[in-house]
Motif scaffolding. Structure first.
Motif, mmCIF file in Angstrom:
data_model
loop_
_atom_site.group_PDB
_atom_site.id
_atom_site.type_symbol
_atom_site.label_atom_id
_atom_site.label_comp_id
_atom_site.label_asym_id
_atom_site.label_seq_id
_atom_site.Cartn_x
_atom_site.Cartn_y
_atom_site.Cartn_z
ATOM 1 N N THR A 43 139.209 46.444 44.190
ATOM 2 C CA THR A 43 140.159 46.674 43.094
ATOM 3 C C THR A 43 141.206 45.565 43.039
ATOM 4 O O THR A 43 141.563 45.100 41.952
ATOM 5 C CB THR A 43 140.859 48.036 43.286
ATOM 6 O OG1 THR A 43 139.865 49.064 43.302
ATOM 7 C CG2 THR A 43 141.861 48.313 42.167
ATOM 8 N N LEU A 72 142.888 57.330 43.802
ATOM 9 C CA LEU A 72 141.695 57.750 43.056
ATOM 10 C C LEU A 72 140.814 56.514 42.922
ATOM 11 O O LEU A 72 141.183 55.564 42.222
ATOM 12 C CB LEU A 72 142.070 58.301 41.679
ATOM 13 C CG LEU A 72 140.891 58.638 40.755
ATOM 14 C CD1 LEU A 72 140.015 59.743 41.340
ATOM 15 C CD2 LEU A 72 141.384 59.064 39.372
ATOM 16 N N VAL A 117 136.791 55.085 42.418
ATOM 17 C CA VAL A 117 135.396 55.344 42.073
ATOM 18 C C VAL A 117 134.622 54.047 42.273
ATOM 19 O O VAL A 117 135.120 52.960 41.934
ATOM 20 C CB VAL A 117 135.310 55.842 40.607
ATOM 21 C CG1 VAL A 117 133.882 55.811 40.093
ATOM 22 C CG2 VAL A 117 135.905 57.246 40.494
ATOM 23 N N HIS A 128 132.029 53.284 37.237
ATOM 24 C CA HIS A 128 133.138 53.195 36.276
ATOM 25 C C HIS A 128 132.582 53.440 34.877
ATOM 26 O O HIS A 128 131.509 52.939 34.524
ATOM 27 C CB HIS A 128 133.800 51.809 36.321
ATOM 28 C CG HIS A 128 134.622 51.589 37.553
ATOM 29 N ND1 HIS A 128 135.412 50.484 37.743
ATOM 30 C CD2 HIS A 128 134.781 52.353 38.665
ATOM 31 C CE1 HIS A 128 136.022 50.566 38.913
ATOM 32 N NE2 HIS A 128 135.653 51.686 39.493
ATOM 33 N N GLY A 129 133.312 54.190 34.086
ATOM 34 C CA GLY A 129 132.877 54.476 32.724
ATOM 35 C C GLY A 129 131.836 55.576 32.629
ATOM 36 O O GLY A 129 131.337 55.864 31.545
ATOM 37 N N ALA A 133 135.075 59.629 37.317
ATOM 38 C CA ALA A 133 136.518 59.612 37.614
ATOM 39 C C ALA A 133 137.207 60.839 37.030
ATOM 40 O O ALA A 133 138.099 61.419 37.661
ATOM 41 C CB ALA A 133 137.149 58.326 37.064
ATOM 42 N N ASN A 158 147.004 46.900 36.395
ATOM 43 C CA ASN A 158 145.740 47.635 36.514
ATOM 44 C C ASN A 158 145.516 48.388 35.197
ATOM 45 O O ASN A 158 145.620 49.610 35.134
ATOM 46 C CB ASN A 158 145.803 48.594 37.702
ATOM 47 C CG ASN A 158 144.453 49.205 38.042
ATOM 48 O OD1 ASN A 158 143.495 49.112 37.259
ATOM 49 N ND2 ASN A 158 144.362 49.845 39.196
ATOM 50 N N ARG A 211 143.005 49.176 33.408
ATOM 51 C CA ARG A 211 141.932 50.169 33.312
ATOM 52 C C ARG A 211 142.411 51.529 33.839
ATOM 53 O O ARG A 211 142.193 52.564 33.208
ATOM 54 C CB ARG A 211 140.696 49.693 34.091
ATOM 55 C CG ARG A 211 139.580 50.671 33.991
ATOM 56 C CD ARG A 211 138.225 50.192 34.433
ATOM 57 N NE ARG A 211 137.262 51.102 33.851
ATOM 58 C CZ ARG A 211 136.252 50.753 33.089
ATOM 59 N NH1 ARG A 211 136.005 49.510 32.840
ATOM 60 N NH2 ARG A 211 135.458 51.679 32.577
ATOM 61 N N ALA A 235 144.945 53.063 31.432
ATOM 62 C CA ALA A 235 144.279 53.632 30.248
ATOM 63 C C ALA A 235 143.592 54.940 30.607
ATOM 64 O O ALA A 235 143.623 55.907 29.835
ATOM 65 C CB ALA A 235 143.275 52.635 29.683
ATOM 66 N N LYS A 250 144.665 58.418 28.910
ATOM 67 C CA LYS A 250 143.611 59.100 28.135
ATOM 68 C C LYS A 250 143.478 60.559 28.574
ATOM 69 O O LYS A 250 143.110 61.425 27.779
ATOM 70 C CB LYS A 250 142.308 58.329 28.384
ATOM 71 C CG LYS A 250 141.062 58.890 27.811
ATOM 72 C CD LYS A 250 139.897 57.916 27.996
ATOM 73 C CE LYS A 250 139.272 57.985 29.376
ATOM 74 N NZ LYS A 250 137.998 57.248 29.472
HETATM 75 C C1 LIG Z 1 140.785 53.972 37.693
HETATM 76 C C2 LIG Z 1 139.383 54.567 37.659
HETATM 77 C C3 LIG Z 1 139.299 55.767 38.603
HETATM 78 C C4 LIG Z 1 139.089 55.046 36.229
HETATM 79 O O1 LIG Z 1 137.758 55.441 36.148
HETATM 80 P P1 LIG Z 1 136.802 54.809 35.005
HETATM 81 O O2 LIG Z 1 135.498 55.469 35.096
HETATM 82 O O3 LIG Z 1 136.837 53.342 35.159
HETATM 83 O O4 LIG Z 1 137.624 55.250 33.712
HETATM 84 P P2 LIG Z 1 137.123 55.360 32.213
HETATM 85 O O5 LIG Z 1 136.072 54.334 31.938
HETATM 86 O O6 LIG Z 1 136.829 56.773 31.918
HETATM 87 O O7 LIG Z 1 138.469 54.996 31.454
HETATM 88 C C5 LIG Z 1 138.999 53.713 31.524
HETATM 89 C C6 LIG Z 1 139.481 53.314 30.145
HETATM 90 O O8 LIG Z 1 140.126 52.044 30.242
HETATM 91 C C7 LIG Z 1 139.594 51.190 29.267
HETATM 92 N N1 LIG Z 1 139.730 49.844 29.789
HETATM 93 C C8 LIG Z 1 138.888 49.156 30.581
HETATM 94 N N2 LIG Z 1 139.393 47.952 30.860
HETATM 95 C C9 LIG Z 1 140.582 47.872 30.222
HETATM 96 C C10 LIG Z 1 141.568 46.856 30.094
HETATM 97 N N3 LIG Z 1 141.421 45.689 30.723
HETATM 98 N N4 LIG Z 1 142.656 47.131 29.354
HETATM 99 C C11 LIG Z 1 142.820 48.317 28.744
HETATM 100 N N5 LIG Z 1 141.915 49.326 28.811
HETATM 101 C C12 LIG Z 1 140.800 49.088 29.539
HETATM 102 C C13 LIG Z 1 138.175 51.646 29.103
HETATM 103 O O9 LIG Z 1 137.632 51.203 27.884
HETATM 104 C C14 LIG Z 1 138.356 53.152 29.150
HETATM 105 O O10 LIG Z 1 138.844 53.675 27.939
HETATM 106 P P3 LIG Z 1 137.830 54.377 26.870
HETATM 107 O O11 LIG Z 1 137.166 55.513 27.589
HETATM 108 O O12 LIG Z 1 138.760 54.821 25.788
HETATM 109 O O13 LIG Z 1 136.861 53.319 26.463
HETATM 110 C C15 LIG Z 1 138.315 53.513 38.078
HETATM 111 O O14 LIG Z 1 138.308 52.452 37.152
HETATM 112 C C16 LIG Z 1 138.535 52.972 39.469
HETATM 113 O O15 LIG Z 1 138.121 53.575 40.455
HETATM 114 N N6 LIG Z 1 139.178 51.784 39.562
HETATM 115 C C17 LIG Z 1 139.417 51.137 40.815
HETATM 116 C C18 LIG Z 1 140.429 51.908 41.621
HETATM 117 C C19 LIG Z 1 141.737 52.083 40.899
HETATM 118 O O16 LIG Z 1 142.212 51.205 40.194
HETATM 119 N N7 LIG Z 1 142.311 53.270 41.110
HETATM 120 C C20 LIG Z 1 143.571 53.629 40.537
HETATM 121 C C21 LIG Z 1 144.633 53.272 41.497
HETATM 122 S S1 LIG Z 1 146.142 54.032 40.964
#
Ligand SMILES: CC(C)(COP(=O)(O)OP(=O)(O)OC[C@H]1O[C@@H](n2cnc3c(N)ncnc32)[C@H](O)[C@@H]1OP(=O)(O)O)[C@@H](O)C(=O)NCCC(=O)NCCS
Length: 199
Positions: free
Chosen positions: A34, A119, A121, A126-127, A131, A158, A160, A163, A167
């Motif tokens: 990450t 949290l 994944v 992802h996606g 999550a 961060n 993603r 968002a 969401k």
């Molecule tokens: C954070 C996390 C749990 C979310 O799970 P995920 O399966 O990736 O989440 P989702 O895909 O359902 O949602 C992410 C959203 O961000 C959006 N997104 C992706 N990259 C983005 C960016 N650079 N800028 C803005 N939005 C972004 C996606 O399009 C999605 O939105 P949508 O469903 O409306 O298309 C996962 O990405 C993860 O494990 N990340 C690494 C660990 C981490 O960062 N944990 C959080 C620490 S606080």
């Protein structure tokens, strides 16, 4: 465009002390992925220092033995696919570097609150919706313990994760700082209502 098939055989359960070594390995890898290059924005040495101090069988063993923590494991095809780490009865107001005082926020001011401390994944999922399954399970754990809100601190670089939480109903309540190695990072604090009041 990247298409991800949701895992069909994902299961979520509470982690047991025997999961400490596998959890530590997954937690270290997913943290590195990450925040360190090529995917993350941080200095690899800072990330390595943080990982060395916070992830290992003994550290996760102690976390799993703590009655005030809940660790939820998502498993898929026999491997950890993600996890959520919840600290029950945790209030951001105890931390001085949070501005404005999040303890004064209407979402957190009434009743107990819990913290979603991690949290993570697997990138592969992802996606996929996995999550959200873990986030739901974390909210349910917080609610079952009597919390009215679940809060978390998220690195401002961060997008993603930010968002994802927004969401799913979380809103920004404060900014905060977090030290990773030599770097002082800017975070957002987000919180979401849980329990009967949130429905
Ligand atoms: C954070 C996390 C749990 C979310 O799970 P995920 O399966 O990736 O989440 P989702 O895909 O359902 O949602 C992410 C959203 O961000 C959006 N997104 C992706 N990259 C983005 C960016 N650079 N800028 C803005 N939005 C972004 C996606 O399009 C999605 O939105 P949508 O469903 O409306 O298309 C996962 O990405 C993860 O494990 N990340 C690494 C660990 C981490 O960062 N944990 C959080 C620490 S606080």
């Amino acid at each position: 465009v990247r298409s991800v098939t949701p895992p069909t055989s994902v299961s979520v359960r509470s982690a047991l002390p025997a999961d400490a070594a596998a959890l530590a390995e997954f937690a270290a890898r997913s943290f590195r992925e990450t925040y360190a290059p090529p995917h993350g924005p941080c200095d690899p040495e800072d990330v390595a220092a943080y990982v060395a101090a916070h992830f290992g069988p003994a550290v996760q063993g102690a976390e799993l033995a703590d009655p005030r923590t809940r660790v939820l494991l998502a498993e898929c095809e026999g491997a950890i696919a993600g996890y959520a780490f919840v600290r029950l009865d945790s209030r951001p107001a105890a931390v001085a570097n949070h501005v404005p005082d999040p303890g004064a926020d209407p979402l957190l001011v009434a009743g107990a609150t819990a913290e979603l401390a991690r949290l993570y994944v697997d990138r592969r999922w992802h996606g996929s919706g996995l999550a959200a399954v873990l986030y739901d399970a974390a909210r349910a754990e917080a609610a079952a313990d009597g919390a009215g809100a679940l809060w978390c601190a998220v690195y401002q670089r961060n997008p993603r994760a930010l968002a994802f939480y927004r969401k799913h109903g979380a809103r920004t309540i404060a900014s905060a700082t977090f030290r990773m190695g030599r770097e002082v990072q800017d975070d957002w604090l987000l919180a979401v209502p849980v329990g009967p009041a949130s429905r």
